[in-house]
Motif scaffolding. Structure first.
Motif, PDB file in Angstrom:
ATOM      1  N   GLY A  57       0.798  -1.214   0.000  1.00  0.00           N
ATOM      2  CA  GLY A  57       0.000   0.000   0.000  1.00  0.00           C
ATOM      3  C   GLY A  57       0.826   1.258   0.000  1.00  0.00           C
ATOM      4  O   GLY A  57       2.057   1.209   0.116  1.00  0.00           O
ATOM      5  N   THR A  58       0.137   2.372  -0.142  1.00  0.00           N
ATOM      6  CA  THR A  58       0.746   3.688  -0.019  1.00  0.00           C
ATOM      7  C   THR A  58      -0.135   4.529   0.894  1.00  0.00           C
ATOM      8  O   THR A  58      -1.364   4.417   0.869  1.00  0.00           O
ATOM      9  N   ASP A  59       0.521   5.350   1.695  1.00  0.00           N
ATOM     10  CA  ASP A  59      -0.199   6.216   2.643  1.00  0.00           C
ATOM     11  C   ASP A  59      -1.141   5.406   3.541  1.00  0.00           C
ATOM     12  O   ASP A  59      -2.219   5.881   3.924  1.00  0.00           O
ATOM     13  N   GLY A  60      -0.739   4.182   3.842  1.00  0.00           N
ATOM     14  CA  GLY A  60      -1.517   3.355   4.763  1.00  0.00           C
ATOM     15  C   GLY A  60      -2.701   2.659   4.150  1.00  0.00           C
ATOM     16  O   GLY A  60      -3.420   1.937   4.846  1.00  0.00           O
ATOM     17  N   LYS A  61      -2.933   2.845   2.833  1.00  0.00           N
ATOM     18  CA  LYS A  61      -4.085   2.223   2.173  1.00  0.00           C
ATOM     19  C   LYS A  61      -3.615   1.155   1.195  1.00  0.00           C
ATOM     20  O   LYS A  61      -2.588   1.307   0.538  1.00  0.00           O
ATOM     21  N   VAL A  62      -4.385   0.091   1.095  1.00  0.00           N
ATOM     22  CA  VAL A  62      -4.011  -1.003   0.214  1.00  0.00           C
ATOM     23  C   VAL A  62      -4.039  -0.549  -1.242  1.00  0.00           C
ATOM     24  O   VAL A  62      -4.939   0.173  -1.674  1.00  0.00           O
ATOM     25  N   ARG A  63      -3.028  -0.985  -2.015  1.00  0.00           N
ATOM     26  CA  ARG A  63      -2.954  -0.640  -3.431  1.00  0.00           C
ATOM     27  C   ARG A  63      -2.678  -1.847  -4.311  1.00  0.00           C
ATOM     28  O   ARG A  63      -2.953  -1.813  -5.506  1.00  0.00           O
ATOM     29  N   GLU A  64      -2.140  -2.916  -3.730  1.00  0.00           N
ATOM     30  CA  GLU A  64      -1.830  -4.105  -4.513  1.00  0.00           C
ATOM     31  C   GLU A  64      -2.095  -5.377  -3.700  1.00  0.00           C
ATOM     32  O   GLU A  64      -1.863  -5.405  -2.482  1.00  0.00           O
ATOM     33  N   VAL A  65      -2.540  -6.411  -4.397  1.00  0.00           N
ATOM     34  CA  VAL A  65      -2.663  -7.734  -3.816  1.00  0.00           C
ATOM     35  C   VAL A  65      -1.607  -8.608  -4.476  1.00  0.00           C
ATOM     36  O   VAL A  65      -1.572  -8.744  -5.702  1.00  0.00           O
ATOM     37  N   VAL A  66      -0.736  -9.183  -3.657  1.00  0.00           N
ATOM     38  CA  VAL A  66       0.363 -10.003  -4.163  1.00  0.00           C
ATOM     39  C   VAL A  66      -0.021 -11.478  -4.038  1.00  0.00           C
ATOM     40  O   VAL A  66      -0.359 -11.947  -2.949  1.00  0.00           O
ATOM     41  N   THR A  67       0.028 -12.214  -5.153  1.00  0.00           N
ATOM     42  CA  THR A  67      -0.321 -13.628  -5.136  1.00  0.00           C
ATOM     43  C   THR A  67       0.847 -14.468  -5.647  1.00  0.00           C
ATOM     44  O   THR A  67       1.863 -13.939  -6.091  1.00  0.00           O
ATOM     45  N   THR A  68       0.669 -15.765  -5.594  1.00  0.00           N
ATOM     46  CA  THR A  68       1.686 -16.682  -6.103  1.00  0.00           C
ATOM     47  C   THR A  68       1.787 -16.637  -7.623  1.00  0.00           C
ATOM     48  O   THR A  68       2.711 -17.201  -8.198  1.00  0.00           O
ATOM     49  N   ASP A  69       0.840 -15.968  -8.263  1.00  0.00           N
ATOM     50  CA  ASP A  69       0.869 -15.847  -9.720  1.00  0.00           C
ATOM     51  C   ASP A  69       0.362 -14.473 -10.132  1.00  0.00           C
ATOM     52  O   ASP A  69      -0.739 -14.322 -10.655  1.00  0.00           O
ATOM     53  N   GLY A  70       1.158 -13.467  -9.846  1.00  0.00           N
ATOM     54  CA  GLY A  70       0.812 -12.121 -10.283  1.00  0.00           C
ATOM     55  C   GLY A  70       0.407 -11.190  -9.160  1.00  0.00           C
ATOM     56  O   GLY A  70       0.056 -11.614  -8.059  1.00  0.00           O
ATOM     57  N   THR A  71       0.479  -9.896  -9.468  1.00  0.00           N
ATOM     58  CA  THR A  71       0.095  -8.833  -8.544  1.00  0.00           C
ATOM     59  C   THR A  71      -1.055  -8.051  -9.161  1.00  0.00           C
ATOM     60  O   THR A  71      -1.051  -7.761 -10.361  1.00  0.00           O
ATOM     61  N   PHE A  72      -2.044  -7.684  -8.335  1.00  0.00           N
ATOM     62  CA  PHE A  72      -3.241  -7.037  -8.836  1.00  0.00           C
ATOM     63  C   PHE A  72      -3.442  -5.694  -8.142  1.00  0.00           C
ATOM     64  O   PHE A  72      -3.458  -5.622  -6.907  1.00  0.00           O
ATOM     65  N   GLU A  73      -3.571  -4.647  -8.951  1.00  0.00           N
ATOM     66  CA  GLU A  73      -3.816  -3.315  -8.407  1.00  0.00           C
ATOM     67  C   GLU A  73      -5.252  -3.230  -7.901  1.00  0.00           C
ATOM     68  O   GLU A  73      -6.171  -3.786  -8.506  1.00  0.00           O
ATOM     69  N   THR A  74      -5.416  -2.515  -6.794  1.00  0.00           N
ATOM     70  CA  THR A  74      -6.746  -2.438  -6.193  1.00  0.00           C
ATOM     71  C   THR A  74      -6.866  -1.209  -5.312  1.00  0.00           C
ATOM     72  O   THR A  74      -5.855  -0.647  -4.864  1.00  0.00           O
ATOM     73  N   ASP A  75      -8.104  -0.785  -5.081  1.00  0.00           N
ATOM     74  CA  ASP A  75      -8.386   0.309  -4.145  1.00  0.00           C
ATOM     75  C   ASP A  75      -9.035  -0.202  -2.868  1.00  0.00           C
ATOM     76  O   ASP A  75      -9.123   0.521  -1.873  1.00  0.00           O
ATOM     77  N   MET A  76      -9.487  -1.452  -2.929  1.00  0.00           N
ATOM     78  CA  MET A  76     -10.200  -2.017  -1.779  1.00  0.00           C
ATOM     79  C   MET A  76     -10.192  -3.532  -1.894  1.00  0.00           C
ATOM     80  O   MET A  76     -10.251  -4.089  -2.994  1.00  0.00           O
ATOM     81  N   VAL A  77     -10.109  -4.206  -0.753  1.00  0.00           N
ATOM     82  CA  VAL A  77     -10.108  -5.668  -0.699  1.00  0.00           C
ATOM     83  C   VAL A  77     -11.184  -6.112   0.285  1.00  0.00           C
ATOM     84  O   VAL A  77     -11.313  -5.542   1.371  1.00  0.00           O
ATOM     85  N   VAL A  78     -11.950  -7.134  -0.094  1.00  0.00           N
ATOM     86  CA  VAL A  78     -12.894  -7.752   0.831  1.00  0.00           C
ATOM     87  C   VAL A  78     -12.482  -9.207   1.018  1.00  0.00           C
ATOM     88  O   VAL A  78     -12.366  -9.962   0.042  1.00  0.00           O
ATOM     89  N   LEU A  79     -12.225  -9.597   2.267  1.00  0.00           N
ATOM     90  CA  LEU A  79     -11.816 -10.953   2.589  1.00  0.00           C
ATOM     91  C   LEU A  79     -13.030 -11.842   2.813  1.00  0.00           C
ATOM     92  O   LEU A  79     -13.851 -11.571   3.691  1.00  0.00           O
ATOM     93  N   CYS A  80     -13.149 -12.904   2.021  1.00  0.00           N
ATOM     94  CA  CYS A  80     -14.261 -13.849   2.144  1.00  0.00           C
ATOM     95  C   CYS A  80     -13.706 -15.264   2.072  1.00  0.00           C
ATOM     96  O   CYS A  80     -14.146 -16.086   1.266  1.00  0.00           O
TER      97      CYS A  80
END
Length: 476
Positions: free
Chosen positions: A219-242
């Motif tokens: 993240g930047t400025d304390g906010k999430v910006r990327e999700v890192v996985t075993t196969d690629g990184t995904f840009e994001t503004d928000m994540v919901v864990l389910c």
């Protein structure tokens, strides 16, 4: 009859238990301890609220502390139970508003502490805009933060994740769905069904990132910006864990019998291994009828049934629990999907057979009709039903409720083939869809039996074909 009942947790199972205890035993002194400031929130409606289908979230509550108080129940909202001693029949609680701690005693303890989302320990998990999805507070947070988020990532392709994905797409968001399985809803459906669901999601603009595991967040400025996985990184503004739930049973660890994952074991009358402690809902294991074993299946339907049984069986066994098939359903855009019992994949360790039939829901002479895909999973020896799935643009989900009853009552496909169902062209065919599936399953069993008795007729390496569906008049 005067006695003291302490109830810890009050969502679905707790609310049902309290209402029934109050009705059965008007003189009982019932005290509820609940950490939140609300009860009975239907978390299954969060996605509907997020998508604007339900405008007022108050409609997702079916009871209130005030209603319980009118029943004579002492409702201690915003109170957390810190410690329970089942041998001494005591508990210690804290008022979360004032910080005051105090003790209490009981004659009967009801544990309906529910479950909590699994929160993985990984880099960046504390960044802002990484949201959970369980209670009313989570619903409000998701809606508030989604307003300014263009790119939203949902982690977990179970029912809750899928429903949120649809809601976010309806709001015009760019949505990525990540799961470590290689197909969506794999817990509930076999590949024949999930392939259609995967395709529908992609056609609706959802980016599917399946078969990969999340390793962390940046993240930047304390906010999430990327999700890192075993196969690629995904840009994001928000994540919901389910990604699942765990039972909230730490208070009773070492004091009552549990499954290794922490789900409390109860008998058919909701009694734990301690005679004066009853439990129900997402904190418990349930008897899973397809296998006959205890399993952790957190569903609101299980919770309300078990909570009601707590009230009926509080002082003595009266009404027996009938177990569960884990029956559930979901609406995915235009598709109506439901399942009950074991999938073929989940039954891999059992000797089972399966048939998939494609049939129109109404006679072809009617002005309109829709294709229905129905799958039965059944034991290869004897034909006992252990699972079923259905998917159609028409709403055929009630068929799965019927099949759930069949599984609960240990019916065979031979019996299903000849159950008495009505015929009316507006609704079905002369051979009901379930009769047709039963006939197809009987044919599969006959083919299997012949293959065993006449092995020389088997083609080496031949794949199993779906059983032939009877024609439009139900004749094979």
């Amino acid at each position: 009859m005067t006695f003291k009942v302490a109830v810890i947790g009050c969502t679905h199972a707790g609310t049902a238990a309290v209402k029934n205890i109050a009705a059965q035993y008007p003189d009982a002194k019932i005290t509820v301890y609940e950490r939140n400031d609300n009860i009975s929130f239907l978390s299954c409606g969060i996605a509907l609220h997020v998508g604007g289908v339900i405008g007022d979230a108050q409609g997702l509550f079916y009871s209130s502390p005030e209603e319980l108080a009118r029943l004579g129940v002492v409702t201690r909202m915003r109170h957390e139970v810190l410690e329970v001693d089942v041998q001494a029949k005591t508990l210690r609680a804290r008022n979360l508003e004032s910080g005051e701690e105090f003790g209490d005693t009981y004659d009967k303890l009801v544990v309906t502490t529910g479950s909590w989302p699994v929160i993985p320990r990984m880099e960046g998990i504390g960044l802002e805009n990484i949201q959970l999805c369980k209670n009313y507070g989570h619903a409000r947070e998701i809606i508030a933060r989604a307003a300014d988020a263009k790119r939203i990532t949902v982690i977990g392709a179970g029912y809750i994740g899928i429903e949120l994905v649809e809601a976010f797409r309806d709001l015009g968001k760019d949505v990525t769905l990540i799961d470590n399985m290689d197909r969506v809803m794999a817990k509930y459906l076999d590949p024949e069904f999930t392939a259609l669901a995967d395709n529908e999601l992609r056609e609706r603009g959802v980016q599917l990132a399946l078969g990969r595991t999340v390793e962390g967040f940046r993240g930047t400025d304390g906010k999430v910006r990327e999700v890192v996985t075993t196969d690629g990184t995904f840009e994001t503004d928000m994540v919901v864990l389910c990604i699942g739930f765990r039972p909230g049973t730490d208070l009773l660890k070492g004091q009552v019998d549990m499954l290794p994952g922490g789900a409390i074991l109860v008998d058919d009358y909701m009694r734990t291994s301690h005679p004066d402690v009853l439990a129900a809902g997402d904190s418990c294991a349930v008897r899973y009828n397809p296998t006959g074993e205890a399993a952790y299946i957190p569903l609101a339907t299980n919770a309300v049934r078990m909570g009601t049984l707590v009230g009926l069986n509080l002082l003595k066994p009266a009404v027996r629990y009938q177990g569960t098939q884990g029956t559930s359903a979901i609406k995915l855009f235009d598709w109506n999907i439901a399942s009950t019992g074991l999938t073929e994949a989940a039954a891999a360790g059992m000797n089972v057979e399966a048939v998939v039939i494609h049939e129109n829901n109404r006679p072809e002479f009617m002005p309109t009709y829709d294709d229905v895909m129905l799958k039965l999973v059944f034991e290869a020896e004897g034909g006992r039903l252990v699972g079923a799935q259905v998917m159609s643009k028409a709403d055929m989900t009630p068929a799965v409720n019927t099949l759930s009853v069949c599984i609960q009552n240990r019916m065979t496909v031979q019996e299903l083939a000849f159950v008495d169902f009505f015929f009316q062209p507006h609704y079905n065919k002369p051979w009901n869809l379930l009769n047709t599936a039963g006939l197809a399953a009987m044919q599969r069993l006959n083919e299997t039996e012949k293959a065993v008795t006449e092995p020389e007729r088997m083609e080496p390496g031949a794949e199993r074909a779906d059983a032939r569906t009877p024609d439009k008049y139900g004749v094979a």
